[in-house]
Scaffold this motif. Sequence first.
Motif: not given
Length: 701
Positions: A179-185, A209-215, A680-681
């Motif tokens: 989620x952190x990497x997605x947010x950064x991008x 995946x949707x849970x991670x996307x929401x985060x 190390x994500x």
Amino acid sequence: MIPDKAPREDVLYAAGDLKKEAHVPSFEKYKELYIKSIDNPDEFWGDIAKDFYWKTKHTGQFLDYNFDVTKGEIFVKCMEGATTNICYNVLDRNVHEKKLGDKVAFYWEGNEPGDESTVTYRELLQQVCRLANVLKSQGVKKGDRVSIYMPMVVELVVAMLACVRIGAVHSIVFAGFSAESLCERILDSQCCLLITADGFYRGDKLINLKVIADEALHKCRDKGYLVQRCIMLRHLSKVEEAEVTPLGSQSPPAKRPCPDLQQDPQRDRVKKTRPVPQVPWNPKVDLCWHGLVCVASEECEPEWCDSEDPLFILYTSGSTGKPKGVLHTVSGYMLYVATTFKLVFDYQPSDVYWCTADIGWITGHSYITYGPLANGATSVLFEGLPTYPDVSRMWEIVDKYSVTKFYTAPTAIRLLMKYGSEPVTRCKRTSLKVLGTVGEPINPEAWQWYYTVVGEKRCPVVDTFWQTETGGHVLTPLPAATPMKPGSATFPFFGVVPAILNESGEELEGPSEGYLVFKQPWPGVMRTVYGNHQRFETTYFKKFPGYYVTGDGCRRDKDGYYWITGRIDDMLNVSGHLLSTAEVESALVEHEAVAEAAVVGRPHPVKGESLYCFVSLRDGVTYNRSLEAQLRKQVREKIGAIATPDYIQNAPGLPKTRSGKIMRRVLRKIANNERDLGDVSTLADPSVIEQLFENRSCSDV
Ligand code: WTA
């Protein structure tokens, strides 16, 4: 620079049948075309461009550029004045002009054997137009950025092409990122919309995946950035009824039967025998893919784009930690990936092609989506893993679809090598004609196994060197033309002019080793780092003005063959001698007990750096002192006393990214017993770390 005649000694030649039909059937023909591509690029690429559709033709020269920071801003412009649309070229042109509407574009093969579906060019065009209309109705306009965070399903290709059809810029984030990497991008590209899916299985593991996307979207909100829409595809859960609640409604999504879904060829592809993900739903932003597309029109006029309009952003890691948004543009990228695909895999209309990469990486962008579709090819799109449910899976898929051209990574080859040849030879593989590799230097032992066991010496191996930044292959054999040397990416592709520089930036002639650079652009080279042109110039052009610097080390042998020795940052200086970690690794892997090796530098008070080697052993072999001594001897014998490993450590698992790249940065920390590993994500399996610390082979000096 390129020899007039191909060498006859120490090389392997492609089988005769391939030459009969090949686009480039001999080394002489390769050389002739290469010279034309350099001396007369306008004519060379102009001929290729004739096969594509241009709304308006380009004016002036084919390529205009500045590669020298001392002379002003770095830029590359290709086919200025032309307007086109890649989606039109890869779909409408194939369906309407080339009459390939009924041809299969993709055989989708799911994670679970038996989960499968096919999509033709006509069906793909319809799906893309519908989603393109959906995006427009949600306010997405030309130039807007759309993030895509999806598993390996046909709809991922649909999402990419729908963006491209309306001139929006896609930024795909590999579905294994956190989620952190997605947010950064998302923040870096300022995306207005996210396309994702409910979830998927990787082997036995359910990824929500949707849970991670929401985060990720929450994190964006916390940082003050609001992504306005999130379109979610139901991949694992039921799609018979689709949510059609308007945005902003507080009530749970209303469901209504969606008649068009009954005809959706993708509908029954996943056997619903496993738990499906719980999908969190935020009515303020969430929209259901199926609910939207089933009411959207199948007609969508493409947005005609300028040659240098942005096409997509793809993030790649940078040495400073923050990922770089590599930006590619429309016309040059299209011509380059279409041409490299056609010639490097010697594409023929009857081929079934399979690239095992994930679309979340550049290999998937260029050689699953754009290159194959531009040629009207039929491809396999595989969701699963090479070892699930067992280690024959890849070869079973090859037989199932009669795959002719197969493209994978050295890490996958080495992984499968561990299990011996039986899981391979159990399958027929008689359809195979060309094998490819990409992503890292392939050690000659893995190359030989691939060539001998997988291809039974019938199929040439194309070792393709390139980068996210280069858009497509830049150093590569052509299968019927280039005599192979195991472990060498051989010669430049058309339009590419490599050079090898020493530390002072002088071009080295003849056999030599140093920095691999390129002297001029080719159509597919990246144009900038998104939002940070200065970083683009600093990273690639500052060290040696006048050249694009790859960051890779390279050796040229007496026959002019190029051998990538690994990232320059993986080069070690031991007692004043430059050593490539890849070279030492290759020597270790040649020992029969070793399946994989990774070598890093460890500071040494006298030598500067010392060699710290991590070795993974083959199944059934135990690690002991005598083996360690044999390995030391092996490296000494293969390279010289200078390369004798100072430390060797048993490593049952190596820290890898989900795309299979060994994280040498992490290994360097372990070698130094430094517990602070940094970010190390991207690590695929964090549990290997503790074990590596426990197994450390030396007390601290
Ligand atoms: C490495 C992947 C040796 C290289 C397409 C490069 C290779 C980096 C090869 C780019 C190869 C890729 N032989 N090394 N055939 N192919 N590399 O951006 O270090 O994920 O700079 O692009 O992979 O990785 P990227």
